[in-house]
Design a protein around this motif. Structure first.
Motif, short mmCIF file in Angstrom:
data_model
loop_
_atom_site.label_atom_id
_atom_site.label_comp_id
_atom_site.label_asym_id
_atom_site.label_seq_id
_atom_site.Cartn_x
_atom_site.Cartn_y
_atom_site.Cartn_z
N PRO A 57 34.24 36.28 38.36
CA PRO A 57 35.16 37.20 39.02
C PRO A 57 36.30 37.57 38.08
N ALA B 123 42.33 35.50 37.69
CA ALA B 123 43.47 35.34 38.59
C ALA B 123 43.24 35.95 39.97
N VAL B 124 41.98 36.17 40.35
CA VAL B 124 41.69 36.68 41.69
C VAL B 124 40.89 35.61 42.42
N ARG B 125 41.43 35.16 43.51
CA ARG B 125 40.72 34.18 44.32
C ARG B 125 40.48 34.81 45.67
N ARG B 126 39.25 34.80 46.11
CA ARG B 126 38.91 35.40 47.39
C ARG B 126 38.67 34.31 48.43
N LYS B 127 39.16 34.57 49.64
CA LYS B 127 38.90 33.68 50.76
C LYS B 127 38.32 34.51 51.89
#
Length: 196
Positions: free
Chosen positions: A136, A139-143
């Protein structure tokens, strides 16, 4: 109760594990039938000049997520503080459940079990066939999480239980996604979508 303990920048020794288990078990002993799982993250700041040791706990109680986090200069003190905070949050949760179940005209909705949800989402084909692995964006974290419709007061209650500054929810009246947040000078605010 299933208890998972993770350490970041520290080894979770048997002494730390036993202390954490004892404190959390004592904090939820009145609610043990309700709490099925707890996820504990213990961490120490990387910078030795910053004596910050954190205990973060996420509990799953009857389909509701209850979260608390505390920091101090001592890991054991952080564990004590987070256990006390969780106990207070569970008491508030139980009081609210009790009030709702005894109010006239209200029936509690049941939360489906994991087996029901997984059964509905079965996949017949390969999810990776013909695809290349890719990372990804940095610095992008998806929840991803379910957003059942709820009233504003229920969203405020959830905000208190998860111990965050904001809570995203789907409004029960119009189905729109909204955000309720803590204001810096006290009180709460709501962000609602508006057509341009």
């Amino acid at each position: 109760m299933k208890l998972l303990i993770h350490g970041r920048n520290l080894d979770v020794t048997p002494a730390i594990r036993e202390y954490t288990e004892a404190k959390l078990t004592r904090a939820i002993n009145h609610f043990e039938g309700m709490v099925k799982e707890a996820d504990v993250h213990l961490s120490v700041a990387r910078n030795p000049r910053v004596p910050q040791q954190t205990a973060e706990v996420t509990m799953y109680a009857n389909g509701t997520v209850i979260r608390a986090q505390e920091r101090s200069e001592n890991l054991y003190a952080s564990i004590d503080l987070v256990a006390s905070k969780l106990s207070r949050q569970l008491h508030r949760f139980m009081d609210r459940q009790h009030d709702h179940h005894h109010s006239s005209g209200h029936r509690a909705s049941t939360t489906p079990g994991t087996e029901e949800i997984v059964g509905e989402l079965s996949v017949d084909h390969s999810l990776t066939e013909g695809r290349e692995p890719e990372l990804p964006a940095p610095a992008v974290r998806r929840k991803y999480f379910a957003m059942p419709p709820m009233k504003l007061d229920d969203a405020l209650h959830q905000l208190e239980l998860i111990d965050h500054d904001f809570y995203v929810f789907r409004d029960a009246d119009d189905g729109q996604i909204q955000v309720v947040y803590r204001r810096n000078h006290g009180g709460f605010g709501v962000i609602q979508p508006r057509d341009a």
